[in-house]
Enzyme design. Structure first.
Site, short mmCIF file in Angstrom:
data_model
loop_
_atom_site.label_atom_id
_atom_site.label_comp_id
_atom_site.label_asym_id
_atom_site.label_seq_id
_atom_site.Cartn_x
_atom_site.Cartn_y
_atom_site.Cartn_z
N HIS A 264 31.11 -46.19 4.30
CA HIS A 264 30.29 -47.41 4.16
C HIS A 264 31.15 -48.59 4.64
O HIS A 264 31.64 -48.57 5.76
CB HIS A 264 29.88 -47.49 2.68
CG HIS A 264 28.80 -48.46 2.35
ND1 HIS A 264 28.12 -49.20 3.28
CD2 HIS A 264 28.27 -48.83 1.13
CE1 HIS A 264 27.22 -49.96 2.67
NE2 HIS A 264 27.30 -49.76 1.36
N HIS A 305 25.22 -43.68 11.95
CA HIS A 305 24.58 -44.40 10.85
C HIS A 305 23.46 -43.55 10.30
O HIS A 305 22.78 -42.86 11.06
CB HIS A 305 24.02 -45.74 11.34
CG HIS A 305 23.74 -46.69 10.23
ND1 HIS A 305 22.56 -46.68 9.53
CD2 HIS A 305 24.51 -47.65 9.67
CE1 HIS A 305 22.62 -47.61 8.60
NE2 HIS A 305 23.78 -48.21 8.66
N ASP A 362 30.57 -51.92 12.11
CA ASP A 362 32.00 -51.94 11.84
C ASP A 362 32.87 -51.71 13.07
O ASP A 362 34.08 -51.86 13.01
CB ASP A 362 32.35 -50.86 10.80
CG ASP A 362 31.79 -51.21 9.44
OD1 ASP A 362 31.86 -52.39 9.07
OD2 ASP A 362 31.27 -50.31 8.75
N1 CMC Z 1 32.10 -39.03 14.21
C1 CMC Z 1 31.86 -37.75 14.54
N2 CMC Z 1 30.76 -37.06 14.17
C2 CMC Z 1 29.85 -37.71 13.44
C3 CMC Z 1 30.03 -39.05 13.05
C4 CMC Z 1 31.18 -39.72 13.47
N3 CMC Z 1 31.40 -41.00 13.15
N4 CMC Z 1 28.97 -39.43 12.32
C5 CMC Z 1 28.15 -38.37 12.22
N5 CMC Z 1 28.70 -37.32 12.91
C6 CMC Z 1 28.09 -36.01 13.11
C7 CMC Z 1 28.18 -35.14 11.84
O1 CMC Z 1 29.38 -34.40 11.81
C8 CMC Z 1 26.95 -34.30 11.97
O2 CMC Z 1 27.21 -33.29 12.93
P1 CMC Z 1 26.56 -31.81 12.76
O3 CMC Z 1 25.09 -32.02 12.86
O4 CMC Z 1 27.14 -31.03 13.86
O5 CMC Z 1 27.00 -31.34 11.40
C9 CMC Z 1 25.92 -35.23 12.62
O6 CMC Z 1 26.70 -36.20 13.35
C10 CMC Z 1 25.04 -35.96 11.61
O7 CMC Z 1 25.88 -36.69 10.75
P2 CMC Z 1 25.69 -36.81 9.19
O8 CMC Z 1 27.05 -36.83 8.55
O9 CMC Z 1 24.70 -35.80 8.71
O10 CMC Z 1 25.02 -38.25 9.10
P3 CMC Z 1 24.87 -39.14 7.83
O11 CMC Z 1 23.65 -39.95 8.00
O12 CMC Z 1 24.94 -38.33 6.57
O13 CMC Z 1 26.18 -40.08 7.85
C11 CMC Z 1 27.65 -41.87 8.33
C12 CMC Z 1 26.19 -41.38 8.34
C13 CMC Z 1 27.64 -43.37 8.60
C14 CMC Z 1 28.26 -41.64 6.95
C15 CMC Z 1 28.44 -41.12 9.41
O14 CMC Z 1 27.86 -41.34 10.68
C16 CMC Z 1 29.92 -41.54 9.43
O15 CMC Z 1 30.69 -41.04 8.63
N6 CMC Z 1 30.32 -42.48 10.36
C17 CMC Z 1 31.68 -42.96 10.39
C18 CMC Z 1 31.91 -43.97 9.29
C19 CMC Z 1 31.28 -45.31 9.60
O16 CMC Z 1 31.43 -45.85 10.69
N7 CMC Z 1 30.57 -45.86 8.60
C20 CMC Z 1 29.97 -47.18 8.70
C21 CMC Z 1 28.46 -47.13 8.64
S1 CMC Z 1 27.74 -48.69 9.16
C22 CMC Z 1 28.25 -49.83 7.97
C23 CMC Z 1 27.54 -49.66 6.69
O17 CMC Z 1 26.33 -49.88 6.66
O18 CMC Z 1 28.21 -49.33 5.71
#
Ligand code: CMC
Length: 426
Positions: A264, A305, A362
């Site tokens: 987050h 996201h 971010d």
């Molecule tokens: N780098 C590499 N792979 C990723 C990333 C990333 N940053 N984000 C998602 N994936 C992959 C993930 O491994 C999954 O792959 P697979 O389908 O092969 O298992 C797929 O994309 C879907 O991801 P998810 O984890 O199911 O997506 P989610 O909606 O649960 O998570 C997230 C969203 C923001 C937690 C995630 O994208 C992440 O950890 N990003 C990096 C941290 C980040 O930048 N966070 C700030 C978010 S914006 C500010 C805010 O609002 O807080």
């Protein structure tokens, strides 16, 4: 109500569920009736769950749209300012000139914190993370401002809202000053909101700090871009905490704690750490391979996201602001080049394209914050400061109508009932 119905068939039983329509966004199936029929719904991570009704913010993640009170974030970032955006979030409408003057006056009148609060800071180690300090001192406000803690009194709620927006910059700057071993600086109410924050961060009693208007404008815009984001993890935490009747300061402290995680708000700090770790462009391909490797936990921080499956509109404005600030300040930052190259690779790589992973808010904010002299450990504090009106707006909205305590259920997969086993029989 949309007039439509969804029919849920379970074995030979069928259940009609009302379908609700908002003013924008997908229709919502009202599943409340499944409970009286002996079922719970199951949606870990709330991927498809609307936890509340809200009028504050709308996001269309596929189109990359973010609206506050119907106004696009791009227009607010360009034409409005932070305190005006705060007013919009709290009141649902933009203020007229007199309303704005009154609101700004009231906020700036509450910037000072109780003198005794500084002793809370002194209880922390100097090397404590400022977010740890913020969780503590914001929660501690309820011990200082308990004269207005009746959450059933609209006037008390309004005063708490103003106090929180007003005092967050003061407490954030104090957490920095404490870690730097410098004296706390009192707020100056003759300055603008962002200017005053920069003054408290960088002035010292022996040397005044002339706030650069370019830096103050960038800071204000960063606050606008973070002001609200509907039911994200920290806002949902604030609502959930608030649903127990907890006081607003405790609720915002809970929001700060939820924001701190790297998935987050903690991502802005993690982006800079990642860029530091990569070091230079020659290491980018290796890094991308690690990110794509299922056996490696490395993530491309600042990418992806839960809601946006397109460009985060805040990231677009942030990138433009980043260019403007670095140019205006005459700063050449190799990390910006590294970030742009990383973005270019990620946007063309099948792994990221197929998963619709785009830069989020971010990705570029840290480069701007670094350019204006904010230390990395303060990045998430800045996010918390900016997000405060959003948290409060949702808390106020929840309290403006009847609400229930938030109490999710579970799919239990533990042991079935059994008799206690005495120690000598285990
Ligand atoms: N780098 C590499 N792979 C990723 C990333 C990333 N940053 N984000 C998602 N994936 C992959 C993930 O491994 C999954 O792959 P697979 O389908 O092969 O298992 C797929 O994309 C879907 O991801 P998810 O984890 O199911 O997506 P989610 O909606 O649960 O998570 C997230 C969203 C923001 C937690 C995630 O994208 C992440 O950890 N990003 C990096 C941290 C980040 O930048 N966070 C700030 C978010 S914006 C500010 C805010 O609002 O807080």
């Amino acid at each position: 109500m949309s007039g439509k119905k969804a029919t849920l068939t379970i074995g030979d039983k069928s259940l009609d569920l009302p379908v609700l329509s908002g003013t924008m966004g997908p229709d919502v199936i009202d599943v409340k009736d499944v409970l009286s029929n002996g079922y719970f719904t199951y949606d870990p991570g709330f991927m498809a769950t609307s936890a509340c009704e809200s009028k504050i913010t709308f996001i269309d993640g596929d189109k990359g749209i973010l609206l506050h009170g119907g106004y696009p974030i791009e227009q607010l970032a360009e034409k409005s300012d932070y305190l005006e955006t705060c007013y919009l979030l709290l009141n649902g409408e933009l203020p007229n000139a007199a309303q704005k003057e009154d609101f700004v006056g009231r906020v700036m009148n509450h910037t000072m914190v109780h003198e005794q609060l500084q002793f809370f800071y002194r209880g922390f180690r100097r090397d404590a993370h400022p977010m740890a300090v913020m969780c503590g001192v914001v929660g501690a406000l309820s011990a200082f401002y308990h004269d207005n803690l009746d959450i059933n009194d609209a006037e008390h709620r309004r005063i708490a809202a103003i106090r929180l927006i007003a005092k967050m910059p003061t407490m954030a700057a104090m957490s920095y000053k404490y870690s730097a071993g410098q004296p706390f600086m009192y707020p100056r109410n003759d300055l603008g909101y962002a200017e005053n924050f920069l003054h408290m961060m960088f002035a010292t009693p022996c040397a005044d700090y002339k706030v650069n208007p370019i830096v103050a404008k960038a800071m204000d815009r960063i606050f606008v871009l973070h002001a609200d984001h509907e039911q994200n993890a920290s806002t949902s935490t604030v609502r959930l905490t608030g649903s127990t009747g907890a006081n607003p300061y405790a609720c915002i402290a809970a929001g700060i704690a939820a924001l701190w995680g790297p998935s987050h708000g903690g991502a802005n700090e993690a982006v800079l750490k990642m860029l530091d770790e990569i070091g230079d462009v020659s290491k980018l391909d290796d890094f991308i391979e690690r990110v794509k490797d299922k056996n490696d936990s490395t993530k491309l921080m600042g990418f992806g996201h839960r809601v946006y499956k397109n460009f985060d509109p805040r990231a677009k404005v942030m990138k433009q602001t980043c260019d403007e600030v670095l140019t205006a300040l005459g700063i050449h930052d190799p990390q910006l080049e590294l970030a742009m190259k990383l973005e270019e690779i990620a946007l063309s790589d099948e792994y990221f394209v197929s998963r619709k992973l785009y830069p989020n808010v971010d990705f570029y904010s840290g480069i701007i914050l670094k350019a204006i002299g904010i230390p990395t450990s303060m990045f998430t504090v800045i996010f918390a400061l900016g997000r405060t009106p959003g948290w409060i707006a949702h808390w106020l909205e929840m309290h403006s109508a009847p609400y229930k305590i938030s109490r999710p259920r579970q799919l239990y997969t533990g042991p079935v009932q059994r008799d206690f086993v005495p120690m000598d029989k285990r």
